[in-house]
Design a protein around this motif. Structure first.
Motif, short mmCIF file in Angstrom:
data_model
loop_
_atom_site.label_atom_id
_atom_site.label_comp_id
_atom_site.label_asym_id
_atom_site.label_seq_id
_atom_site.Cartn_x
_atom_site.Cartn_y
_atom_site.Cartn_z
N UNK A 12 0.80 -1.23 0.00
CA UNK A 12 0.00 0.00 0.00
C UNK A 12 0.84 1.28 0.00
N UNK A 13 2.16 1.17 0.03
CA UNK A 13 3.01 2.36 0.06
C UNK A 13 3.49 2.70 -1.35
N UNK A 14 3.77 3.96 -1.59
CA UNK A 14 4.33 4.41 -2.86
C UNK A 14 5.58 5.21 -2.56
N UNK A 15 6.74 4.60 -2.80
CA UNK A 15 7.99 5.31 -2.58
C UNK A 15 8.20 6.37 -3.65
N UNK A 16 8.78 7.50 -3.29
CA UNK A 16 9.20 8.44 -4.33
C UNK A 16 10.25 7.79 -5.22
N UNK B 238 21.17 1.18 7.30
CA UNK B 238 19.77 0.90 7.60
C UNK B 238 18.88 2.01 7.09
N UNK B 239 17.91 1.64 6.24
CA UNK B 239 17.03 2.66 5.62
C UNK B 239 15.62 2.61 6.18
N UNK C 156 15.80 -3.83 0.23
CA UNK C 156 15.11 -2.69 -0.35
C UNK C 156 14.98 -1.58 0.69
N UNK C 157 14.63 -0.39 0.25
CA UNK C 157 14.45 0.72 1.18
C UNK C 157 13.34 0.37 2.18
N UNK D 257 21.04 4.20 -1.11
CA UNK D 257 21.56 3.11 -1.93
C UNK D 257 21.05 1.78 -1.37
N UNK D 258 19.96 1.24 -1.94
CA UNK D 258 19.47 -0.06 -1.48
C UNK D 258 20.34 -1.19 -2.02
N UNK D 259 20.11 -2.38 -1.46
CA UNK D 259 20.83 -3.60 -1.87
C UNK D 259 22.34 -3.39 -1.82
#
Length: 436
Positions: A18-22, A39-40, A65-66, A207-209
């Protein structure tokens, strides 16, 4: 065909669905950095935001992921609770020190509420109240003691007799309870997305992953590897909570990772969900292996977190018991299928208190013991101010030691025996004024 409540389950958290990341601009971690935040989730993003507003150059990295960790895997409950009781804290810190610790929870809750208002955060923040229901009659004494402590700290709390339990939840399960009308709720995924938006606006790179390892303090700089690449940084911030691994050996010896399982039903008619939660309150029971639940922010699902044994490689093994805990409270959901079932790691500490501080060039805000939504916001700002040399970095937790235990290095073998012991205690009469 027989009804199968698990036929269409996904392990994707409802909050992430249900979330929408920018849109996050492509970025990478450079060989030399000012501040690296590991940690994000809530901790890392709050700290990064305030550091960036203090003119530090900040990069946030995450092995997943973020917001992959508990920030999008919790129940969305927002409270001012601090886990240890007044008597135990007083023995350690004295009467004044104990109250400073306990009032940190209230400070954190008030801070998050104002932060959401001032920043225009669209995260379904709702002062819904929390109801803690006694799963045994003898747990009412513990709720009365807990309510008295909350009132002493400055939080409104009201004992609810069994005859009025139906005002809060349509369930035959509870023998009475405690209502805390000022406690709140959020949509965790939408809160993460909004924090990402604010961080990006301040120039924070994400920077994810990108997995951190070999974090070491050399006195005049920090070193680490990021996806195997050597990095030199002025400071490192640890915001990993229950996802703390061996990247920092010092930190791994101090964080205990505990698992929780969260379920969300299929979408239901909103009036049916509203009938289960007449005041839209967050609900808990008084078990040590606690269950906590709510109506989803959109009002069309029941979302319940529960402590059951879980093997993350064989999640389906825990489905029957987790659903059994839901039916124990709401037998009327017998023919309602589950759609999302996920698990997450909660960061716990040996003294059951959150931790914030600087160890050399490594900062940390971590170890929330299941009450991190507000506390991570408050401690993230406090840590950033401390690192920036600004006033306002002090908290009531500054006197708290970050403890470890001999021979502990993050082992997990103890989880199932501890849960079994807690199951037994949950079935036995309480001794004195306890909840669990």
């Amino acid at each position: 065909m027989a009804f199968d409540p698990f036929a269409k389950i996904t392990d994707r958290p409802l909050w992430r669905a249900e979330m929408t990341l920018p849109e996050i601009p492509a970025a990478q971690i450079e060989p030399r950095e000012d501040v690296v935040v590991v940690g994000s989730g809530f901790s890392g993003l709050h700290t990064a935001l305030h550091l960036a507003r203090g003119d530090r150059s900040v990069v946030v990295i995450d092995a997943g992921e973020v917001g992959h960790g508990c920030s999008t895997r919790n129940g969305g409950q927002v409270s001012s609770e601090i886990k240890p009781d007044l008597e135990g804290l007083t023995r350690t810190y004295g009467a004044a020190g104990a109250m400073r610790v306990l009032r940190t929870g209230l400070d954190a809750h008030r801070y998050l509420r104002e932060f959401v208002r001032a920043e225009g955060i669209a995260c379904d923040y709702n002062v819904c109240g929390h109801f803690i229901g006694a799963h045994r009659l003898d747990r009412m004494a513990g709720l009365e003691a807990f309510g008295a402590l909350q009132r002493k700290i400055g939080t409104e709390a009201e004992i609810v007799p069994k005859a009025r339990v139906g005002n809060y939840i349509d369930s035959p399960h509870f023998h009475g309870g405690l209502h805390l009308p000022d406690w709140s709720s959020v949509h965790p995924g939408r809160l993460v997305a909004e924090l990402v938006r604010l961080c990006l606006a301040e120039g924070v790179r994400i920077v994810p992953k990108c997995r951190a390892d070999h974090i070491e303090d050399h006195g005049d700089h920090m070193s680490l590897t990021a996806n195997g690449k050597a990095i030199c940084a002025e400071n490192v911030v640890m915001g990993t909570d229950g996802y703390t691994d061996g990247a920092s050996k010092w930190m791994r010896r101090r964080i205990v990772s505990l698992a929780s399982v969260v379920m969300a039903t299929r979408a239901m008619p909103k009036d049916e969900v509203a009938a289960l939660y007449p005041r839209n309150s967050m609900i808990y029971d008084t078990r040590m292996n606690v269950s906590y639940h709510r109506a989803s922010p959109d009002g069309d699902r029941v979302v319940m977190g529960t402590v059951v044994p879980v093997d993350h490689d064989r999640m389906a093994d825990c489905y029957p018991r987790a659903r059994g805990n839901m039916l124990r409270v709401f037998p009327q959901l017998e023919n309602v299928a589950l759609e999302h079932v996920w698990s997450g790691w909660v960061g716990a500490t040996f003294n059951h208190l959150p931790q914030v501080g600087l160890r050399g060039r490594m900062g940390y805000t971590i170890g929330y013991n299941g009450t991190g939504v507000a506390m991570s916001a408050y401690l993230g700002r406090a840590l950033a101010r401390r690192m920036l040399g600004q006033p306002g970095g002090e908290t009531g937790l500054d006197q708290v030691k970050f403890e470890t235990r001999p021979l502990f290095n993050g082992q997990t073998w103890y989880r199932r025996p501890v849960l079994a012991w807690h199951d037994l205690k949950d079935r036995l009469p309480s001794r004195g004024a306890t909840i669990g």
